[in-house]
Design a protein around this motif. Structure first.
Motif, PDB file in Angstrom:
ATOM      1  N   GLU A 295       0.833  -1.206   0.000  1.00 13.27           N
ATOM      2  CA  GLU A 295       0.000   0.000   0.000  1.00 13.27           C
ATOM      3  C   GLU A 295       0.868   1.257   0.000  1.00 13.27           C
ATOM      4  O   GLU A 295       0.539   2.250  -0.657  1.00 13.27           O
ATOM      5  CB  GLU A 295      -0.937  -0.023   1.203  1.00 13.27           C
ATOM      6  CG  GLU A 295      -2.030  -1.075   1.084  1.00 13.27           C
ATOM      7  CD  GLU A 295      -2.748  -1.337   2.400  1.00 13.27           C
ATOM      8  OE1 GLU A 295      -3.884  -1.848   2.352  1.00 13.27           O
ATOM      9  OE2 GLU A 295      -2.183  -1.048   3.478  1.00 13.27           O
ATOM     10  N   ARG A 296       2.000   1.213   0.702  1.00 13.08           N
ATOM     11  CA  ARG A 296       2.909   2.364   0.681  1.00 13.08           C
ATOM     12  C   ARG A 296       3.502   2.567  -0.707  1.00 13.08           C
ATOM     13  O   ARG A 296       3.691   3.696  -1.159  1.00 13.08           O
ATOM     14  CB  ARG A 296       4.025   2.164   1.710  1.00 13.08           C
ATOM     15  CG  ARG A 296       3.538   2.164   3.140  1.00 13.08           C
ATOM     16  CD  ARG A 296       4.664   1.987   4.124  1.00 13.08           C
ATOM     17  NE  ARG A 296       4.132   1.657   5.445  1.00 13.08           N
ATOM     18  CZ  ARG A 296       4.830   1.675   6.547  1.00 13.08           C
ATOM     19  NH1 ARG A 296       6.111   1.987   6.512  1.00 13.08           N
ATOM     20  NH2 ARG A 296       4.274   1.370   7.704  1.00 13.08           N
ATOM     21  N   GLN A 297       3.815   1.454  -1.366  1.00 18.33           N
ATOM     22  CA  GLN A 297       4.346   1.574  -2.714  1.00 18.33           C
ATOM     23  C   GLN A 297       3.316   2.207  -3.645  1.00 18.33           C
ATOM     24  O   GLN A 297       3.645   3.030  -4.504  1.00 18.33           O
ATOM     25  CB  GLN A 297       4.758   0.201  -3.244  1.00 18.33           C
ATOM     26  CG  GLN A 297       5.497   0.268  -4.573  1.00 18.33           C
ATOM     27  CD  GLN A 297       5.993  -1.091  -4.991  1.00 18.33           C
ATOM     28  OE1 GLN A 297       5.213  -2.038  -5.097  1.00 18.33           O
ATOM     29  NE2 GLN A 297       7.289  -1.211  -5.240  1.00 18.33           N
ATOM     30  N   ARG A 298       2.062   1.847  -3.449  1.00 14.99           N
ATOM     31  CA  ARG A 298       1.003   2.434  -4.253  1.00 14.99           C
ATOM     32  C   ARG A 298       0.916   3.947  -4.017  1.00 14.99           C
ATOM     33  O   ARG A 298       0.713   4.723  -4.950  1.00 14.99           O
ATOM     34  CB  ARG A 298      -0.328   1.758  -3.906  1.00 14.99           C
ATOM     35  CG  ARG A 298      -1.480   2.121  -4.822  1.00 14.99           C
ATOM     36  CD  ARG A 298      -2.719   1.346  -4.410  1.00 14.99           C
ATOM     37  NE  ARG A 298      -2.457  -0.082  -4.340  1.00 14.99           N
ATOM     38  CZ  ARG A 298      -3.248  -0.957  -3.732  1.00 14.99           C
ATOM     39  NH1 ARG A 298      -4.330  -0.534  -3.104  1.00 14.99           N
ATOM     40  NH2 ARG A 298      -2.944  -2.238  -3.723  1.00 14.99           N
ATOM     41  N   ILE A 299       1.085   4.366  -2.759  1.00 11.22           N
ATOM     42  CA  ILE A 299       1.069   5.800  -2.454  1.00 11.22           C
ATOM     43  C   ILE A 299       2.202   6.510  -3.186  1.00 11.22           C
ATOM     44  O   ILE A 299       2.024   7.611  -3.733  1.00 11.22           O
ATOM     45  CB  ILE A 299       1.193   6.032  -0.937  1.00 11.22           C
ATOM     46  CG1 ILE A 299       0.037   5.371  -0.189  1.00 11.22           C
ATOM     47  CG2 ILE A 299       1.207   7.534  -0.614  1.00 11.22           C
ATOM     48  CD1 ILE A 299       0.275   5.239   1.308  1.00 11.22           C
ATOM     49  N   GLU A 300       3.391   5.882  -3.214  1.00  7.65           N
ATOM     50  CA  GLU A 300       4.524   6.482  -3.910  1.00  7.65           C
ATOM     51  C   GLU A 300       4.214   6.693  -5.393  1.00  7.65           C
ATOM     52  O   GLU A 300       4.558   7.725  -5.970  1.00  7.65           O
ATOM     53  CB  GLU A 300       5.759   5.588  -3.770  1.00  7.65           C
ATOM     54  CG  GLU A 300       6.382   5.590  -2.391  1.00  7.65           C
ATOM     55  CD  GLU A 300       7.306   6.775  -2.161  1.00  7.65           C
ATOM     56  OE1 GLU A 300       7.212   7.774  -2.903  1.00  7.65           O
ATOM     57  OE2 GLU A 300       8.130   6.704  -1.235  1.00  7.65           O
ATOM     58  N   ILE A 301       3.579   5.702  -6.008  1.00  8.20           N
ATOM     59  CA  ILE A 301       3.253   5.819  -7.428  1.00  8.20           C
ATOM     60  C   ILE A 301       2.235   6.932  -7.657  1.00  8.20           C
ATOM     61  O   ILE A 301       2.368   7.746  -8.576  1.00  8.20           O
ATOM     62  CB  ILE A 301       2.731   4.470  -7.972  1.00  8.20           C
ATOM     63  CG1 ILE A 301       3.828   3.410  -7.876  1.00  8.20           C
ATOM     64  CG2 ILE A 301       2.258   4.617  -9.415  1.00  8.20           C
ATOM     65  CD1 ILE A 301       3.349   2.007  -8.178  1.00  8.20           C
ATOM     66  N   VAL A 302       1.210   6.977  -6.816  1.00  6.11           N
ATOM     67  CA  VAL A 302       0.209   8.041  -6.948  1.00  6.11           C
ATOM     68  C   VAL A 302       0.843   9.401  -6.710  1.00  6.11           C
ATOM     69  O   VAL A 302       0.526  10.376  -7.406  1.00  6.11           O
ATOM     70  CB  VAL A 302      -0.963   7.791  -5.964  1.00  6.11           C
ATOM     71  CG1 VAL A 302      -1.942   8.959  -5.995  1.00  6.11           C
ATOM     72  CG2 VAL A 302      -1.678   6.489  -6.310  1.00  6.11           C
ATOM     73  N   LYS A 303       1.753   9.498  -5.752  1.00  2.00           N
ATOM     74  CA  LYS A 303       2.438  10.768  -5.496  1.00  2.00           C
ATOM     75  C   LYS A 303       3.198  11.238  -6.726  1.00  2.00           C
ATOM     76  O   LYS A 303       3.181  12.425  -7.075  1.00  2.00           O
ATOM     77  CB  LYS A 303       3.401  10.610  -4.310  1.00  2.00           C
ATOM     78  CG  LYS A 303       4.134  11.891  -3.926  1.00  2.00           C
ATOM     79  CD  LYS A 303       5.000  11.693  -2.689  1.00  2.00           C
ATOM     80  CE  LYS A 303       6.203  10.834  -2.987  1.00  2.00           C
ATOM     81  NZ  LYS A 303       7.117  10.752  -1.815  1.00  2.00           N
ATOM     82  N   LEU A 304       3.859  10.300  -7.396  1.00  2.24           N
ATOM     83  CA  LEU A 304       4.589  10.625  -8.614  1.00  2.24           C
ATOM     84  C   LEU A 304       3.652  11.188  -9.671  1.00  2.24           C
ATOM     85  O   LEU A 304       3.940  12.205 -10.321  1.00  2.24           O
ATOM     86  CB  LEU A 304       5.271   9.363  -9.134  1.00  2.24           C
ATOM     87  CG  LEU A 304       6.062   9.469 -10.433  1.00  2.24           C
ATOM     88  CD1 LEU A 304       7.341  10.229 -10.215  1.00  2.24           C
ATOM     89  CD2 LEU A 304       6.360   8.075 -10.973  1.00  2.24           C
ATOM     90  N   LEU A 305       2.502  10.556  -9.846  1.00  2.97           N
ATOM     91  CA  LEU A 305       1.548  11.019 -10.854  1.00  2.97           C
ATOM     92  C   LEU A 305       0.932  12.357 -10.462  1.00  2.97           C
ATOM     93  O   LEU A 305       0.670  13.204 -11.321  1.00  2.97           O
ATOM     94  CB  LEU A 305       0.459   9.965 -11.053  1.00  2.97           C
ATOM     95  CG  LEU A 305       0.949   8.605 -11.573  1.00  2.97           C
ATOM     96  CD1 LEU A 305      -0.211   7.630 -11.689  1.00  2.97           C
ATOM     97  CD2 LEU A 305       1.645   8.756 -12.914  1.00  2.97           C
ATOM     98  N   CYS A 306       0.693  12.551  -9.171  1.00  2.00           N
ATOM     99  CA  CYS A 306       0.146  13.829  -8.713  1.00  2.00           C
ATOM    100  C   CYS A 306       1.092  14.986  -9.027  1.00  2.00           C
ATOM    101  O   CYS A 306       0.644  16.113  -9.273  1.00  2.00           O
ATOM    102  CB  CYS A 306      -0.122  13.780  -7.198  1.00  2.00           C
ATOM    103  SG  CYS A 306      -1.648  12.955  -6.724  1.00  2.00           S
ATOM    104  N   ARG A 307       2.375  14.724  -9.005  1.00  2.06           N
ATOM    105  CA  ARG A 307       3.349  15.786  -9.269  1.00  2.06           C
ATOM    106  C   ARG A 307       3.586  16.007 -10.754  1.00  2.06           C
ATOM    107  O   ARG A 307       4.357  16.882 -11.139  1.00  2.06           O
ATOM    108  CB  ARG A 307       4.668  15.459  -8.560  1.00  2.06           C
ATOM    109  CG  ARG A 307       4.526  15.544  -7.048  1.00  2.06           C
ATOM    110  CD  ARG A 307       5.798  15.171  -6.319  1.00  2.06           C
ATOM    111  NE  ARG A 307       5.612  15.329  -4.879  1.00  2.06           N
ATOM    112  CZ  ARG A 307       6.531  15.027  -3.975  1.00  2.06           C
ATOM    113  NH1 ARG A 307       7.697  14.542  -4.349  1.00  2.06           N
ATOM    114  NH2 ARG A 307       6.287  15.208  -2.694  1.00  2.06           N
TER     115      ARG A 307
END
Length: 519
Positions: free
Chosen positions: A157-169
């Protein structure tokens, strides 16, 4: 798919997205990268391959401004750049999902997404970030739990957050460092489809992965690093997996023989009717694990198959005594594990290879010998009459380093400076050094290269063949199928069924998971 604007969307994309020329990076007397050339085109998925410690992550940290090269040059869209700080790379539209996460544990998932270090002054627009995250979830299927603290999320789930954070930026050059390491096959398929859509939309994608099947399924071109230098580069359509392995290791890797049947003995782990709350501190928390029954006998490997968040973490925590279950029982070698605290688990002959070695299994600032002997320091022969024999501890650590092929400058090297494969072998050495009756291995080859993976697998099988019991928990169905004698399917917090590994298939496992959804 429309992604947020990073401020770098105005580039013309007339040349290569990224070009590195003769990049060199040294740490004291150690050369991590030497004269590396790398070129990635817009609209391309480029695989960066190599063993653990080959220099892949160092090279990407140079690109993202975490490190500065000692020599060489970097061009983005044909323009020379120099990144002295990570926020400069973020402003240029470069983002990286690191294998070891860069999240703030005591903030919520949404707050982590909203942090914008590339913006001055620092700003956090939670409403806008929530809308962006929801849009990304609709487009990619990568959903988060916005108001949950990151420290309460699992590794996947943390890895998923990292990916979403990348896309958000709004990154335009996206770097994924072992992104599938903690994902289920279905989650990987979703991520692979996302990568392809990003490339089709004109982004440049760099994929660092040890899973060649995944590389061949998504990537267009490859670059292989070996000992910090380029060992090969070109279109993936012109090479085979065996050729890539040869480039990576400088030779061939002997095929691992299939798992042979063995005679099982008495139950070593018995789980009966186990109910575990998602939040052990709350009496009203819903159950993460309900009515779970599980038996592991000596001389066998029992694999637990299931997507992330199906109750695997709670199962392990209940077995080792970190969280007390609401009901049910756990016995290790006939010893009741209901008392909170892991010491009884270890005293009963248990050992654990945890899912996240950096947060749980090692202390990065301590030396290799201290990490390997950590569990031995409180008892003879290393401690007698309350005194620690440091010399004996170091000698025992060196013996284990030799036995488990842990490669380091010396036993005095901080373990945090070693490659992931050598760190994991050090953990394996510590946990198997006492010949435990039960070994729990959670994602034991996460992020490891082909040679380190093969080494870990062989050690698990050796332990099983010597009469040990192994509970293998993995999101990788191929791993579970290849390494197990029996397979237990865990879905939505319940054991949905058990299959003999010899006759189980991805489809039969998937059917049990699907029936859980239907129920």
């Amino acid at each position: 798919m429309t992604l947020p604007d990073s401020g770098a969307s105005s580039v013309t994309r007339s040349g290569p997205a990224l070009r590195l020329r003769s990049v060199t990076k040294r740490f004291g007397g150690f050369t991590a990268n030497e004269d590396v050339d790398l070129e990635v085109a817009w609209g391309e998925i480029h695989a960066l391959l190599g063993e653990n410690g080959a220099g892949k992550t160092t090279l990407m940290r140079i690109l993202t401004g975490l490190y500065q090269p000692d020599a060489g040059s970097i061009e983005i869209n044909g323009e020379p750049v120099q990144f002295r700080r990570p926020e400069q790379a973020l402003r240029a539209g470069i983002g990286m999902v690191h294998q070891h996460f860069t999240l703030v544990p005591n903030l919520t998932e949404l707050e982590n997404l909203a942090m914008r270090p590339s913006a001055f002054p620092w700003k956090s627009d939670l409403r806008a970030t929530r809308r962006t995250a929801e849009a990304i979830a609709d487009s990619t299927g990568l959903r988060i739990t916005p108001d949950r603290l990151v420290e309460d999320a699992s590794v996947s789930e943390r890895q998923r957050i990292e990916i979403v954070k990348l896309l958000c930026r709004g990154a335009r050059i996206l770097i994924f460092d072992e992104p599938s390491a903690a994902l289920s096959p279905d989650e990987w398929e979703e991520l692979a489809a996302l990568m392809k859509r990003l490339a089709a939309d004109g982004h440049a994608v760099i994929l660092i992965s040890h899973k060649l099947s995944e590389v061949f399924s998504v990537a267009d071109r490859y670059t292989v690093l070996r000992r910090g230098a380029v060992a090969g580069s070109g279109p993936l359509s012109e090479v085979t997996a065996d050729q890539l392995v040869t480039m990576m290791v400088g030779g061939t890797v002997e095929a691992r023989p299939p798992l042979q049947p063995t005679r099982t003995g008495e139950p070593v782990l018995t789980v009966t009717g186990l109910d575990v709350a998602r939040d052990a501190a709350s009496r009203t928390s819903p159950l993460a694990l309900a009515g779970a029954d599980l038996v592991v006998r000596s001389g066998e490997i029992v694999g637990v198959a299931g997507v992330a968040g199906s109750g695997q973490r709670e199962l392990v925590e209940a077995i080792i005594g970190i969280n007390a279950p609401r009901s049910g029982s756990v016995q290790v070698a006939g010893v009741d594990m209901r008392s909170v605290g892991p010491q009884r688990f270890y005293d009963a002959g248990g050992a654990l290879i945890p899912e996240d070695r950096h947060r749980v299994a090692i202390i990065g600032a301590m030396t290799v010998w201290e990490n390997i002997t950590m569990r031995m320091l409180r008892r003879p022969p290393l401690r007698r009459h309350g005194l620690l024999n440091v010399g004996a501890a170091k000698r025992r650590a060196v013996e284990l380093m030799d036995e488990f092929d842990v490669r380091a400058e010396s036993e005095h090297m901080p373990i945090g400076r070693m490659s992931g494969g050598n760190q994991q072998k050090a953990v394996l050495a510590r946990e198997l050094s006492d010949n435990p009756r039960l070994l729990i291995a959670v994602q034991p080859v996460r992020g490891l290269d082909v040679r380190a993976t093969d080494f870990v697998y062989r050690r698990l099988v050796d332990h099983r063949d010597a009469g040990g019991a192994v509970l293998l928990i993995s999101m990788d169905l191929d791993e579970v199928l290849a390494m197990s004698d029996r397979i237990v399917v865990l879905a939505h917090g319940r054991v949905q069924g058990e299959l003999p590994a010899a006759t189980a298939t991805r489809e039969s496992i998937g059917t049990l998971m699907t029936s859980a959804v239907a129920a």
